[in-house]
Design a protein around this motif. Structure first.
Motif, short mmCIF file in Angstrom:
data_model
loop_
_atom_site.label_atom_id
_atom_site.label_comp_id
_atom_site.label_asym_id
_atom_site.label_seq_id
_atom_site.Cartn_x
_atom_site.Cartn_y
_atom_site.Cartn_z
N THR A 11 -22.46 -18.44 -25.99
CA THR A 11 -21.42 -18.23 -24.99
C THR A 11 -21.53 -19.20 -23.81
N TYR A 13 -21.43 -23.12 -22.06
CA TYR A 13 -20.43 -24.19 -22.13
C TYR A 13 -20.55 -24.97 -23.43
N ARG A 16 -20.29 -22.69 -26.93
CA ARG A 16 -18.93 -22.36 -27.39
C ARG A 16 -18.34 -23.53 -28.19
N HIS A 17 -18.53 -24.73 -27.70
CA HIS A 17 -18.01 -25.89 -28.43
C HIS A 17 -18.73 -26.06 -29.77
N GLN A 41 -13.38 -14.21 -25.04
CA GLN A 41 -12.49 -14.75 -24.02
C GLN A 41 -12.85 -16.22 -23.77
N PRO A 42 -11.90 -17.03 -23.25
CA PRO A 42 -12.22 -18.43 -22.96
C PRO A 42 -13.38 -18.55 -21.97
N GLY A 46 -12.92 -24.97 -19.59
CA GLY A 46 -12.13 -25.20 -20.79
C GLY A 46 -12.84 -24.95 -22.10
N PRO A 48 -13.97 -23.07 -25.41
CA PRO A 48 -13.09 -22.20 -26.20
C PRO A 48 -13.58 -20.75 -26.30
N ALA A 49 -12.63 -19.85 -26.51
CA ALA A 49 -12.95 -18.48 -26.89
C ALA A 49 -13.48 -18.47 -28.32
#
Length: 289
Positions: A11, A13, A16-17, A41-42, A46, A48-49
């Motif tokens: 979760t 930065y 998530r990518h 959630q996002p 920026g 992603p969720a």
């Protein structure tokens, strides 16, 4: 693709990518998250969720040994973007001990490889964050598993503070504004990581496509707002004083101050990689405000 990849730090930065990149390439992602609801959630900057990218959820606190035990069962590989920056947890508990327990579980389950996202110059750092990361990277290189250590120069998200300062018309520069860095977007770094997942062990320093001084970054931040900015170089003595003052508020503020001060002191470039440029990223954020 039937390969299961366990992802820790899913979760964050970068995490998530990484999850999104793995999912889009057809891997089954098992994500270790503190909160599934938040993960769906996002994320910040920026990121992603994860709602459509995770096949298996493992919810809990990674500092709890019971959460990590069995996290790698049936997995082909492990990717860890697990680490502490501004969170309240101790870097030693997360960056070193939680990652070490995950590595031990991976060894018990005989996974194929373990990829760890470290930070450039970790072995030279004195902050607890740097020492914790360096200690785990060393433990990983001694593991019998195939291992990959990725050392990014820094993320676009780390540089966003300069854009925020530029909006006020006033930007603080580090003691040596000529230090060169090559920050990389999370999506580009995730792609680099996924491309290096495999059976070949190694360590890679990586940065984005642009090599910039901090003075040049300040100019790009000002240009994103369409204005000129006053820049002021912060003397080294003032940085040391700030670290000392942070220490009066406790070990966590002191460590955070040391960690960011260390990041400003050395060139951090690495292999040029990625398609996203910092000036375009700044302009996108400025136009969205």
């Amino acid at each position: 693709m039937d390969d299961v990849i366990t992802v820790a730090g899913a979760t964050g930065y970068l995490g998530r990518h990484v999850v999104a990149e793995l999912s889009e390439r057809g891997y089954r992602v098992r994500a270790i998250v503190r909160s599934r609801a938040r993960a769906q959630q996002p994320g910040a900057f920026g990121a992603p969720a994860l709602a459509d990218h995770v096949a298996e959820w493992l919810e809990g606190d990674v500092t709890d040994p019971d959460v990590v035990r069995g996290a790698c069962r049936g997995a082909r590989r492990v990717v860890s973007a697990l680490g502490v920056t501004r969170q309240k947890a101790s870097p030693w508990d997360v960056d070193y001990q939680a990652n070490l327990r995950l590595l031990e579980d991976a060894e018990r389950e005989s996974v194929g490889s373990f990829l760890y996202v470290n930070v450039m110059h970790a072995a030279e750092g004195r902050s607890l964050t740097m020492r914790s990361k360096a200690a785990f990277a060393e433990a990983l290189t001694r593991s019998p598993l195939a291992h990959q250590v990725i050392n990014p120069s820094g993320y676009f998200s780390d540089i966003t503070g300069m854009l925020q300062m530029a909006r006020t018309g006033f930007v603080l520069l580090p003691p040596n504004p000529a230090v060169r860095v090559a920050p990389i977007h999370g999506a580009d770094l995730a792609r680099f990581c996924v491309e290096h997942v495999g059976d070949a062990s190694g360590s890679w320093d990586v940065g984005g496509p642009d090599v910039l001084t901090y003075r040049e970054i300040a100019r790009a931040a000002a240009a994103a707002w369409g204005r000129r900015c006053v820049t002021v170089r912060v003397p080294l003595g003032a940085v040391r004083a700030a670290v000392w003052v942070a220490g009066r508020f406790g070990e966590r503020p002191a460590n955070l101050a040391r960690f960011f001060a260390e990041g400003l002191a050395h060139d951090a470039i690495g292999e040029r990689y990625g398609e996203r440029h910092l000036d375009a990223y700044f302009r996108g954020l400025a136009h969205a405000r």
